[in-house]
Design an enzyme around this catalytic site. Structure first.
Site, PDB file in Angstrom:
ATOM      1  N   LYS A  78       0.853  -1.183   0.000  1.00  0.00           N
ATOM      2  CA  LYS A  78       0.000   0.000   0.000  1.00  0.00           C
ATOM      3  C   LYS A  78       0.895   1.240   0.000  1.00  0.00           C
ATOM      4  CE  LYS A  78      -3.914   2.025   2.557  1.00  0.00           C
ATOM      5  NZ  LYS A  78      -4.762   1.926   3.764  1.00  0.00           N
ATOM      6  N   SER A 153      -9.795   1.805   2.730  1.00  0.00           N
ATOM      7  CA  SER A 153      -8.912   2.582   1.897  1.00  0.00           C
ATOM      8  C   SER A 153      -7.874   1.748   1.134  1.00  0.00           C
ATOM      9  CB  SER A 153      -8.177   3.622   2.739  1.00  0.00           C
ATOM     10  OG  SER A 153      -7.312   3.005   3.666  1.00  0.00           O
ATOM     11  N   SER A 177     -10.056  -0.562   6.914  1.00  0.00           N
ATOM     12  CA  SER A 177      -9.406  -0.398   5.608  1.00  0.00           C
ATOM     13  C   SER A 177      -8.672  -1.612   5.076  1.00  0.00           C
ATOM     14  CB  SER A 177      -8.442   0.784   5.643  1.00  0.00           C
ATOM     15  OG  SER A 177      -9.149   1.993   5.603  1.00  0.00           O
TER      16      SER A 177
END
Lengths: 485, 95
Positions: A78, A153, A177
């Protein structure tokens, strides 16, 4: 099966037996990326060149017999974890030119384990969102239906695993997330106990809630990743000194005689009928595996969203004060003076959702409102944690839906922030209490969208979590489908 | 109304943000919606409940006060929008 479709443990076997090489696996993975990335848009930055160099090094290590289970395995990251020498944007224009001078703790650990990094994945800006739609770099698409969001997210990390654009990936979870996009993309996502994985080098959103964890294709791979990620780090003052077990020993252990809690507050209005059906079926499956299901109550669940949207923005408004256009990142041109430069930089560098949360947080912490908002929310947070502590005196683990609905359409919730926030309803209280949670695929909707079931356990009981998740996975034996890309 | 347009403008200044008139209007409406939702917290009796700031079970975390390597000046300045003579450069602070 092609190499990029396999799990870490399958590939690791093949590497050990010299049936394949990391270079072949890496080539297969980048071939897949070339084929589907234009549709999925899971990545912000690809690391192809360094990936092949890492693969070569991994192959040399394997030849010498110096290999661990992650050696030579392609992993996506990420874009919220700092990677030395590689652009790290956090999904924001504000960091559109930021090249970290150091590695996050988890990157050091993955490098030491011999992993191959495929690239940095797309995410909601500063991890604020549930769909990747707030990313400055465009929306990622759900591999199961390109008209839908992958969740957020960490949507890019979930989509990359689901689309076989990597073997496993790293995400971060502040209010869901990791687990929410894992559920919506049909992969496994684990949020560890707060303090279990070092946050050093994780770009901060809400420091009392943020936690790094893995996305994987099955539960055993999640245990493998946790073996590498977990552990004490003195550069993160909230890092735990609690001993780290070998998480893999919990895989395949069975759950005969376990008590599994069903919190009545999670099966309420707003829950999609197809999700409810799939999760009720998962409850039955857990019983078939030998567990006894008991109803438990988490009475303050309904307040968790309100608490979250005070605590998280308050911490974010403080954490994001550092983006002032002075030391790194974006700076707006042509300012009259320093104050003007701050305002122009922050107004142009942040997107709307980030500004909305900075505003909420600044307001909640401002003079005269602190007691009514932040203090009150922190008190209710105590009660939410107490609910879990009490529930875990009656059960070994808790089972809930991961999300209220399957993946929604791109643009469906962008106009109404409250609607978007409600998609994290079932994951948020976990972060409030600091306990670990995992989302595991539990079926598909009639239209073929994946559905996830969430298991929760008490602080530092990731072992138990993996034990019940793997027992469920084995007993349920959910039909293995692949997105049609 | 939880928060007025003037208050929103003031909070924006505190947060070092600036908004156009129509943005302020939209933010005011949205913040009112969100803050109204927060009202449900007033239904919870929190008398005598200690606030929980952090879910970690640790009380404090000390480490040895040892000198460790830190970033070199060049590495520290490498990402600076503007730097000169080994310093971060900013627009003028005073008139």
């Amino acid at each position: 099966m092609e190499l990029h479709q396999l799990t870490i443990h399958e590939l690791s076997e093949k590497l050990r037996s010299k049936e394949t090489s990391s270079e072949e696996i890496t080539a297969s993975t980048f071939g897949r990326i070339d084929a589907v990335e234009k549709d999925v848009h899971a990545y912000i930055t690809l690391m192809k060149e360094t990936a092949f160099a890492e693969a070569k090094r991994a192959d040399e290590a394997i030849k010498k017999g110096e290999c661990g289970v992650l050696t030579g395995i392609p992993i996506a990251l990420k874009d919220i974890v700092c990677t030395k020498g590689t652009l790290t944007t956090c999904g924001s224009r504000m960091l559109s030119n930021f090249i970290p001078p150091y590695d996050a703790a988890v990157i050091e650990k993955l490098r030491a384990a011999g992993a191959v990094f495929t690239g940095k994945t797309n995410m909601d800006e500063f991890a604020m969102g549930s769909s990747t739609e707030t990313s400055f770099y465009g929306t990622s698409r759900n591999p199961w239906d390109l008209e839908r969001i992958p969740g957020g997210s960490s949507g890019g990390s979930a989509a990359a695993v689901a689309a076989d654009e990597c073997i496993a990936s790293i995400g971060s979870d502040t209010g869901g997330s990791i687990r929410q996009p894992a559920a919506l993309c049909g992969v496994v996502g684990l949020k560890p106990t707060y303090g279990r994985v070092s946050r050093f080098g994780l770009i901060a959103f809400a420091s009392s809630l943020d936690q790094i964890g893995p996305f994987t294709k099955d539960v055993e791979d999640a245990a493998i990743m946790m073996n590498v990620l977990a552990g004490y780090d003195n550069r993160d003052s909230t890092s735990s000194i609690e001993e780290v077990p070998d998480y893999r020993q919990f895989i395949g252990k069975g759950i005969e005689g376990w008590a599994v809690g069903i919190p009545r507050e999670f099966f309420v209005g707003g829950l999609d009928p197809e999700v409810e059906k799939a999760v009720r079926q998962a409850v039955k499956t857990v019983e078939e595996a030998g567990a006894r299901c008991v109803e438990v109550s988490l009475p303050h669940t309904e307040y968790s969203l309100a608490v979250y949207y005070i605590v998280a923005p308050a911490e974010a408004s403080s954490n994001l004060a550092r983006y002032d256009g002075v030391k790194y990142g974006f700076r707006a041109p042509e300012s009259r003076d320093l104050l003007d430069m701050y305002k122009k930089t922050r107004s142009a560098g942040f997107g709307t959702e980030v500004k909305r949360r900075i505003m909420l947080g600044t307001y909640a912490l401002s003079s005269g409102y602190y007691d009514a908002y932040y203090k009150k929310a922190s008190q209710v947070r105590s009660l939410i944690k107490r609910d879990f502590d009490e529930a875990f005196t009656m059960c070994d683990a808790i089972i809930t839906p991961t999300t209220p609905t399957p993946a929604f359409r791109i643009g469906e919730k962008t106009g109404d922030p409250m609607q978007m926030y409600l998609s994290d309803l079932f994951t948020i209280s976990t972060n409030m209490a600091g306990i670990p949670g995992i989302s595991v695929p539990c079926g598909y909707s009639a239209s073929g969208l994946p559905i996830g079931v969430q298991f929760l356990a008490a602080h530092f009981q990731e072992g138990r979590l993996l034990q019940i998740a793997s027992a469920y996975e084995k007993q349920a034996n959910i039909e293995k489908r692949r997105p049609n890309l | 109304m939880k928060i007025s347009r003037e208050q929103v403008a003031w909070v924006a200044h505190l947060a070092r943000l600036e908004f156009k008139e129509d943005e302020t209007k939209k933010f005011t409406a949205q913040m009112n919606d969100i803050l109204s939702y927060m009202d449900k917290l007033s239904l919870v009796d929190t008398n005598g409940v200690e606030p929980l700031a952090n879910a970690t079970l640790r009380k404090n975390a000390f480490r040895a006060d040892d000198v460790r390597d830190s970033l070199s000046p060049d590495a520290s300045l490498a990402n600076a929008p503007e730097a000169r003579g080994g310093f971060f450069q900013v627009p003028k602070v005073i008139e």
